[in-house]
Design a protein around this motif. Structure first.
Motif, PDB file in Angstrom:
ATOM      1  N   TRP A  30       0.823  -1.209   0.000  1.00 21.71           N
ATOM      2  CA  TRP A  30       0.000   0.000   0.000  1.00 21.71           C
ATOM      3  C   TRP A  30       0.860   1.263   0.000  1.00 21.71           C
ATOM      4  CZ3 TRP A  30      -4.615   0.051  -1.668  1.00 21.71           C
ATOM      5  CH2 TRP A  30      -5.465  -1.037  -1.477  1.00 21.71           C
ATOM      6  N   SER A  32       3.704   1.571  -1.525  1.00 19.91           N
ATOM      7  CA  SER A  32       4.133   1.731  -2.923  1.00 19.91           C
ATOM      8  C   SER A  32       3.029   2.359  -3.763  1.00 19.91           C
ATOM      9  CB  SER A  32       4.524   0.371  -3.509  1.00 19.91           C
ATOM     10  OG  SER A  32       5.584  -0.206  -2.778  1.00 19.91           O
ATOM     11  N   VAL A  33       1.795   1.914  -3.548  1.00 23.24           N
ATOM     12  CA  VAL A  33       0.659   2.497  -4.263  1.00 23.24           C
ATOM     13  C   VAL A  33       0.524   3.976  -3.925  1.00 23.24           C
ATOM     14  CG1 VAL A  33      -1.862   2.456  -4.502  1.00 23.24           C
ATOM     15  CG2 VAL A  33      -0.571   0.305  -4.421  1.00 23.24           C
ATOM     16  N   SER A  37       1.061   6.825  -6.909  1.00 24.99           N
ATOM     17  CA  SER A  37      -0.191   7.475  -7.308  1.00 24.99           C
ATOM     18  C   SER A  37      -0.114   8.993  -7.158  1.00 24.99           C
ATOM     19  CB  SER A  37      -1.365   6.925  -6.478  1.00 24.99           C
ATOM     20  OG  SER A  37      -1.147   7.162  -5.095  1.00 24.99           O
ATOM     21  N   ALA A 273      -7.069   8.773  -5.595  1.00 23.78           N
ATOM     22  CA  ALA A 273      -5.962   8.491  -4.677  1.00 23.78           C
ATOM     23  C   ALA A 273      -5.674   9.691  -3.787  1.00 23.78           C
ATOM     24  CB  ALA A 273      -4.710   8.109  -5.473  1.00 23.78           C
TER      25      ALA A 273
END
Length: 360
Positions: A30, A32-33, A37, A273
């Motif tokens: 998460w 990394s996301v 984003s 995001a």
């Protein structure tokens, strides 16, 4: 060099988060996301602008401030003062911090009976006054940066005129003020006239401007960065205004509908995001209140810098202006993502300040 600074900044945040919260592999996924984003982080690390340098300095301000609180050593206070000084020389939006640091240095010096803290707190303020004096010598106008008048005219006041009377009235009003200013015999006269005309407009529409300012602060945190993406990837001009302009004109949905389908989908993901990240950052701020004294102070430093930059950016709010303080938002969001598990980790890592330093 800027890409290395970007990696350094992200690494500092991730290392702090890892040491404090003991994240799992899923948490790292998460994280990394959350990082990938926010494309503005990578876009502005790869263009010749000051955002990434300022981002590093903003982190240094927080780190040096926390190290001073942890150790009460003057060298860390001096490091924070130097970081603030360099920051205000890189971006004028940081120069009001000079007054705040001078006040803080005075309070700390009085409470601890340490004159050195008073002198250290004055370093940024003295730098600002010297620079303003230099500008006065060159132009006859005692100011730090003319960007203040430019923003006041072209964005703050012009935005109010646009919302109150329409785009045509805005263009006519700005042209009229510039023509009147250019007729002044000196630079100082020009700036005083611009400030007077713009201030008159803002005082005549205080509620309208307050709404405009609030919209800009919201865009500061949520803007998906259409302009940044389009410029970086050299996309053809598609005739769509920025997010904030579209919001003011009431044409946000129409503006998105004009985008190519792929770009529209990409920006929708980034916008979503950004919304999630802002909510998680608020949750992380609240969760950090369960940590030790240094963690609780650190959350206020991070949130304070974020809100300070958002407030001073005001109607200009966009993804680019968030970049210098985005790692602080990321740090809060990473804590918020872990929820109750993060709260338990905070309690397990609760390390109070040493008794002697706490008493001092």
């Amino acid at each position: 060099m800027q890409n290395l600074l970007s990696l350094l900044n992200l690494g500092l945040v991730l290392r702090w988060w890892n040491s404090l919260m003991q994240p799992s592999r899923v948490d790292w996924l998460w994280a990394s996301v959350a990082i990938f984003s926010f494309p503005a982080q990578f876009i502005y690390a790869s263009v010749v602008m000051s955002e990434m340098v300022m981002q590093t300095l903003a982190l240094l301000i927080v780190v040096a401030g926390l190290l001073f609180i942890r150790t009460l050593k003057c060298r860390f206070a001096f490091g924070a003062a130097v970081a603030v000084t360099l920051g205000l020389l890189v971006k004028p939006v940081f120069y009001p911090l000079a007054g705040g640091l001078a006040l803080l240095g005075t309070i700390l010096a009085w409470r601890s009976r340490r004159l050195a803290l008073f002198a250290i707190g004055l370093v940024p303020l003295v730098s600002v006054l010297f620079y303003m004096g230099w500008n006065y010598q060159r132009t006859g106008y005692f100011h730090y940066s003319s960007i203040a008048e430019i923003n006041l005219l072209h964005y703050n006041a012009a935005g109010v005129v646009r919302q109150a009377q329409g785009a045509a009235a805005e263009e006519q009003w700005v042209s009229g003020v510039l023509a009147e200013a250019n007729a002044q015999p000196s630079f100082a006269g020009q700036q005083h006239l611009i400030r007077a005309r713009a201030t008159t407009v803002l005082l005549a529409h205080p509620v309208l401007y307050a709404r405009q300012h609030a919209q800009g602060m919201a865009a500061f945190f949520l803007d998906p960065g259409r302009f940044d993406v389009a410029q970086f990837f050299r996309l053809k001009q598609i005739g769509v205004s920025g997010l904030l302009t579209s919001v003011r004109d009431g044409s946000l949905l129409q503006a998105f509908a004009k985008l190519p389908l792929g770009l529209m989908a990409f920006l929708a993901i980034i916008l979503s995001a950004n919304v999630v990240r802002a909510v998680l950052a608020l949750r992380g701020f609240l969760l950090l209140g369960s940590g030790g004294p240094l963690v609780r102070i650190g959350r206020w430093l991070a949130a304070g810098l974020l809100l300070y930059v958002a407030l001073l950016t005001g109607p200009l709010g966009a993804a680019r202006f968030l970049v210098p303080v985005w790692p602080l938002l990321l740090a809060l969001a990473l804590v918020g993502q872990q929820g109750q598990k993060g709260k338990n980790a905070l309690r397990a890592n609760d390390k109070p300040l040493p008794m002697g330093e706490s008493q001092r």
